[in-house]
Write a protein that holds these residues in place. Structure first.
Motif, PDB file in Angstrom:
ATOM      1  N   VAL A   1       4.482  10.082  -5.177  1.00 52.93           N
ATOM      2  CA  VAL A   1       4.364   8.998  -6.153  1.00 52.93           C
ATOM      3  C   VAL A   1       3.917   7.716  -5.467  1.00 52.93           C
ATOM      4  O   VAL A   1       3.152   6.933  -6.034  1.00 52.93           O
ATOM      5  CB  VAL A   1       5.709   8.773  -6.885  1.00 52.93           C
ATOM      6  N   ALA A   2       4.367   7.503  -4.231  1.00 49.87           N
ATOM      7  CA  ALA A   2       3.946   6.316  -3.472  1.00 49.87           C
ATOM      8  C   ALA A   2       2.438   6.307  -3.290  1.00 49.87           C
ATOM      9  O   ALA A   2       1.772   5.281  -3.485  1.00 49.87           O
ATOM     10  CB  ALA A   2       4.654   6.271  -2.121  1.00 49.87           C
ATOM     11  N   GLY A   3       1.874   7.458  -2.912  1.00 49.86           N
ATOM     12  CA  GLY A   3       0.424   7.548  -2.737  1.00 49.86           C
ATOM     13  C   GLY A   3      -0.320   7.359  -4.051  1.00 49.86           C
ATOM     14  O   GLY A   3      -1.342   6.653  -4.097  1.00 49.86           O
ATOM     15  N   ILE A   4       0.197   7.972  -5.126  1.00 55.48           N
ATOM     16  CA  ILE A   4      -0.448   7.834  -6.435  1.00 55.48           C
ATOM     17  C   ILE A   4      -0.410   6.383  -6.904  1.00 55.48           C
ATOM     18  O   ILE A   4      -1.381   5.867  -7.470  1.00 55.48           O
ATOM     19  CB  ILE A   4       0.235   8.749  -7.470  1.00 55.48           C
ATOM     20  N   SER A   5       0.721   5.701  -6.679  1.00 58.80           N
ATOM     21  CA  SER A   5       0.847   4.312  -7.122  1.00 58.80           C
ATOM     22  C   SER A   5      -0.170   3.414  -6.433  1.00 58.80           C
ATOM     23  O   SER A   5      -0.741   2.512  -7.053  1.00 58.80           O
ATOM     24  CB  SER A   5       2.271   3.799  -6.863  1.00 58.80           C
ATOM     25  N   VAL A   6      -0.417   3.664  -5.141  1.00 62.06           N
ATOM     26  CA  VAL A   6      -1.426   2.884  -4.420  1.00 62.06           C
ATOM     27  C   VAL A   6      -2.814   3.156  -5.004  1.00 62.06           C
ATOM     28  O   VAL A   6      -3.620   2.232  -5.197  1.00 62.06           O
ATOM     29  CB  VAL A   6      -1.401   3.221  -2.912  1.00 62.06           C
ATOM     30  N   LEU A   7      -3.106   4.423  -5.305  1.00 61.39           N
ATOM     31  CA  LEU A   7      -4.390   4.776  -5.907  1.00 61.39           C
ATOM     32  C   LEU A   7      -4.572   4.087  -7.256  1.00 61.39           C
ATOM     33  O   LEU A   7      -5.660   3.577  -7.566  1.00 61.39           O
ATOM     34  CB  LEU A   7      -4.484   6.294  -6.079  1.00 61.39           C
ATOM     35  N   VAL A   8      -3.504   4.028  -8.052  1.00 55.34           N
ATOM     36  CA  VAL A   8      -3.570   3.372  -9.367  1.00 55.34           C
ATOM     37  C   VAL A   8      -3.844   1.876  -9.215  1.00 55.34           C
ATOM     38  O   VAL A   8      -4.652   1.302  -9.953  1.00 55.34           O
ATOM     39  CB  VAL A   8      -2.254   3.609 -10.144  1.00 55.34           C
TER      40      VAL A   8
END
Length: 369
Positions: free
Chosen positions: A181-188
């Motif tokens: 989720v940390a990686g996805i949040s940065v992508l978002v």
């Protein structure tokens, strides 16, 4: 108004509205179920409103969608009045994001619970909005080297807030062991940053691509906020209750700690050579035990009784290391020490559950005098 633009505006409105309503519902349910944890202390009622401000930011998105839909319907999307409305709503959105990050524990330290810096940045946001309005009056839609000049100040400010959000989300989810989720949040957040380009760079004129990026960004951001809210619920559920914790200061560098919800019952913690952390913890204990409610806190900042928050964090880190705590049993700083406001913190343990050896307390008082 093209069908693509119409679809984008309507999707923007309903996605933002559903996201805002869901976040508000979760926030008020959390407030109801965890009121005791959220409102601790005898005279201080500092409630975490981060989720509330995130939802308010999404409600501003709803208004901006309605404003764009109205402008394109009645054909005034190229006028100064429309641009003024866009600038105003962008300012409100940035302010709500900033206020939300003020409550995010893993936000950069210069903004987390730092009222002075938040006020300064808020003033900068208002100043940038005013500058954008002035530029729109004098420059209109003037373009230089493919760049819309009046949009530059707001673009730079939004980029800065995107940076703050990216760092805050990444640290928060990593801290809660949600690496994916940390990686996805940065992508978002990166997509959120990219979605602003079309407002500045005129060569990004492909409406389908621009609107698709914005819809994907808003939908994904709603999902990130919902995961953030869920992790907050889990954190609150695992937070020890003040009346269950007990601490006994037995001797220099030696304490006995009891926190049943963390599997700690009568465990002795010997700080050894880490006397600075022990003395800071003892200071918290004495202040909590002997002072009036409004005087039980300690100022933690440069020039305060404790010069840095790092010293407070090391207290918890040392306890975790000495007791070899990990996973759900691992202590967080907020489990033992709570933020009061204006750089002030105090021990969460109730005074009646704090025991300090009389000789130890006398020696500590003489050392500080």
């Amino acid at each position: 108004m093209s069908e693509v633009t119409q679809f984008h505006n309507l999707s923007h409105i309903f996605i933002s509205l559903i996201g805002a309503v869901l976040l508000l519902a979760i926030y008020y349910n959390i407030r109801k179920r965890f009121r005791v944890v959220l409102e601790e202390g005898n005279s201080f009622k500092r409630v975490d409103r981060g989720l509330l401000f995130f939802s308010c930011g999404m409600l501003v998105w709803v208004l901006s969608g309605l404003w764009a839909f109205t402008a394109y319907t009645f054909g005034f999307e190229r006028g100064l009045g429309y641009q003024f409305g866009v600038n105003l709503l962008s300012t409100l959105n940035n302010l709500f994001w900033l206020l939300a990050l003020y409550y995010v524990y893993d936000a950069p330290q210069f903004i987390y619970r730092n009222e002075k810096n938040v006020r300064i940045i808020s003033l900068i946001i208002v100043a940038v909005a005013s500058l954008t309005g002035i530029l729109s009056i004098f420059l209109g839609n003037t373009v230089y080297a493919g760049v819309k000049l009046m949009a530059i100040p707001d673009f730079l400010l939004t980029s800065f807030l995107c940076y703050l959000m990216g760092v805050s989300f990444f640290n928060t989810f990593m801290h809660r062991d949600l690496k994916l989720v940390a990686g996805i949040s940065v992508l978002v957040v990166v997509l959120l940053f990219v979605s602003q380009w079309s407002d500045v760079f005129v060569w990004m004129h492909n409406d389908f691509v621009n609107h698709l990026i914005r819809i994907v960004t808003k939908t994904s951001l709603v999902a990130v906020f919902l995961v953030l809210a869920t992790s907050w619920v889990i954190q609150l559920a695992n937070t020890p209750k003040p009346d269950e914790m007990k601490i006994r200061f037995l001797d220099w560098s030696l304490i006995e700690l009891t926190i049943p919800s963390k599997g700690i019952v009568g465990r002795k913690v010997d700080f050894g050579a880490k006397t600075t952390q022990y003395k800071n913890l003892l200071l918290f204990g004495i202040r909590r035990l002997k002072s009036a409610p409004e005087e039980q806190c300690i100022e933690v900042r440069y020039g305060g009784e404790i010069n840095s928050q790092t010293y407070v964090t090391r207290i918890i880190d040392n306890i975790n290391a000495i007791l070899q705590l990990s996973g759900e049993d691992k202590l967080e700083r907020k489990d033992l020490i709570t933020f009061i406001g204006e750089s002030k913190y105090r021990l969460r343990i109730l005074p009646e559950n704090i025991f300090i050896d009389k000789a130890l307390k006398l020696e500590f008082s003489e050392e500080r005098s």
